[in-house]
Write a protein that holds these residues in place. Structure first.
Motif, PDB file in Angstrom:
ATOM      1  N   GLN A   9       0.822  -1.211   0.000  1.00  0.00           N
ATOM      2  CA  GLN A   9       0.000   0.000   0.000  1.00  0.00           C
ATOM      3  C   GLN A   9       0.854   1.258   0.000  1.00  0.00           C
ATOM      4  O   GLN A   9       0.568   2.208  -0.724  1.00  0.00           O
ATOM      5  N   LEU A  10       1.905   1.263   0.782  1.00  0.00           N
ATOM      6  CA  LEU A  10       2.794   2.426   0.810  1.00  0.00           C
ATOM      7  C   LEU A  10       3.507   2.601  -0.528  1.00  0.00           C
ATOM      8  O   LEU A  10       3.683   3.728  -0.998  1.00  0.00           O
ATOM      9  N   ASP A  11       3.885   1.489  -1.161  1.00  0.00           N
ATOM     10  CA  ASP A  11       4.503   1.559  -2.482  1.00  0.00           C
ATOM     11  C   ASP A  11       3.528   2.165  -3.489  1.00  0.00           C
ATOM     12  O   ASP A  11       3.906   3.006  -4.301  1.00  0.00           O
ATOM     13  N   SER A  12       2.287   1.756  -3.405  1.00  0.00           N
ATOM     14  CA  SER A  12       1.267   2.281  -4.316  1.00  0.00           C
ATOM     15  C   SER A  12       1.076   3.779  -4.116  1.00  0.00           C
ATOM     16  O   SER A  12       1.001   4.548  -5.084  1.00  0.00           O
ATOM     17  N   SER A  50      -6.181   4.232 -15.959  1.00  0.00           N
ATOM     18  CA  SER A  50      -6.473   2.821 -15.685  1.00  0.00           C
ATOM     19  C   SER A  50      -5.286   2.122 -15.042  1.00  0.00           C
ATOM     20  O   SER A  50      -5.450   1.322 -14.117  1.00  0.00           O
ATOM     21  N   HIS A  51      -4.092   2.411 -15.529  1.00  0.00           N
ATOM     22  CA  HIS A  51      -2.884   1.816 -14.959  1.00  0.00           C
ATOM     23  C   HIS A  51      -2.747   2.179 -13.477  1.00  0.00           C
ATOM     24  O   HIS A  51      -2.501   1.316 -12.636  1.00  0.00           O
ATOM     25  N   HIS A  52      -2.911   3.454 -13.166  1.00  0.00           N
ATOM     26  CA  HIS A  52      -2.758   3.903 -11.784  1.00  0.00           C
ATOM     27  C   HIS A  52      -3.880   3.369 -10.905  1.00  0.00           C
ATOM     28  O   HIS A  52      -3.634   2.954  -9.754  1.00  0.00           O
ATOM     29  N   LEU A  53      -5.093   3.355 -11.407  1.00  0.00           N
ATOM     30  CA  LEU A  53      -6.213   2.806 -10.634  1.00  0.00           C
ATOM     31  C   LEU A  53      -6.008   1.323 -10.354  1.00  0.00           C
ATOM     32  O   LEU A  53      -6.295   0.852  -9.250  1.00  0.00           O
ATOM     33  N   ALA A  59      -3.713  -2.863  -4.412  1.00  0.00           N
ATOM     34  CA  ALA A  59      -3.237  -2.603  -3.043  1.00  0.00           C
ATOM     35  C   ALA A  59      -4.387  -2.574  -2.042  1.00  0.00           C
ATOM     36  O   ALA A  59      -4.154  -2.519  -0.836  1.00  0.00           O
ATOM     37  N   GLY A  60      -5.625  -2.592  -2.532  1.00  0.00           N
ATOM     38  CA  GLY A  60      -6.787  -2.587  -1.647  1.00  0.00           C
ATOM     39  C   GLY A  60      -7.215  -1.209  -1.178  1.00  0.00           C
ATOM     40  O   GLY A  60      -8.089  -1.082  -0.329  1.00  0.00           O
ATOM     41  N   LEU A  61      -6.620  -0.165  -1.742  1.00  0.00           N
ATOM     42  CA  LEU A  61      -6.915   1.197  -1.298  1.00  0.00           C
ATOM     43  C   LEU A  61      -8.083   1.832  -2.045  1.00  0.00           C
ATOM     44  O   LEU A  61      -8.636   2.835  -1.588  1.00  0.00           O
ATOM     45  N   VAL A  62      -8.450   1.264  -3.181  1.00  0.00           N
ATOM     46  CA  VAL A  62      -9.540   1.803  -4.008  1.00  0.00           C
ATOM     47  C   VAL A  62     -10.420   0.648  -4.456  1.00  0.00           C
ATOM     48  O   VAL A  62      -9.931  -0.451  -4.709  1.00  0.00           O
ATOM     49  N   THR A  63     -11.716   0.914  -4.540  1.00  0.00           N
ATOM     50  CA  THR A  63     -12.657  -0.055  -5.092  1.00  0.00           C
ATOM     51  C   THR A  63     -13.335   0.573  -6.306  1.00  0.00           C
ATOM     52  O   THR A  63     -13.385   1.803  -6.430  1.00  0.00           O
ATOM     53  N   GLN A  64     -13.838  -0.284  -7.183  1.00  0.00           N
ATOM     54  CA  GLN A  64     -14.609   0.175  -8.332  1.00  0.00           C
ATOM     55  C   GLN A  64     -15.931  -0.565  -8.354  1.00  0.00           C
ATOM     56  O   GLN A  64     -15.983  -1.754  -8.040  1.00  0.00           O
TER      57      GLN A  64
END
Length: 108
Positions: A9-12, A50-53, A59-64
């Motif tokens: 997550q920190l890397d992301s 899209s790549h960044h998302l 990493a589990g930090l964003v959902t779609q």
């Protein structure tokens, strides 16, 4: 939280573009933000977004979530708070913190 998860997550979030995307989604609140609106705010090509998302989602930090024809992105607040708690608990686990935590309203 496992240290591997925190590191991922920190890397992301260590990428300036992904951090900016995540900040926009946190500010959007529980309603989230449609991908098209996010793309317009970021001013970037859809494939780049899209790549960044994808990295933030992995990493589990964003959902779609698809709502009819719209793809809505949301910050995962539970993951965000778990990561913050991990940093707070683990960074000072051995020696204790050298300085007190900043006031809630203070800018760090």
């Amino acid at each position: 939280m496992k240290i591997e998860t925190a590191a991922r997550q920190l890397d992301s979030l260590g990428n300036p573009t992904r951090l900016q995307i995540f900040r926009l989604l946190v500010r959007a609140g529980e309603a989230g933000m449609p991908v098209g609106a996010l793309q317009a705010r970021m001013g970037m090509a859809g494939s780049t977004l899209s790549h960044h998302l994808k990295r933030l989602i992995e990493a589990g930090l964003v959902t779609q979530e698809r709502a009819a024809t719209t793809l809505v992105c949301r910050a995962s607040y539970s993951e965000m708070w778990t990561l913050i708690g991990f940093l707070q608990d683990e960074c000072c686990a051995d020696e204790g913190c050298a300085s007190p935590a900043p006031d809630a309203g203070a800018k760090v």
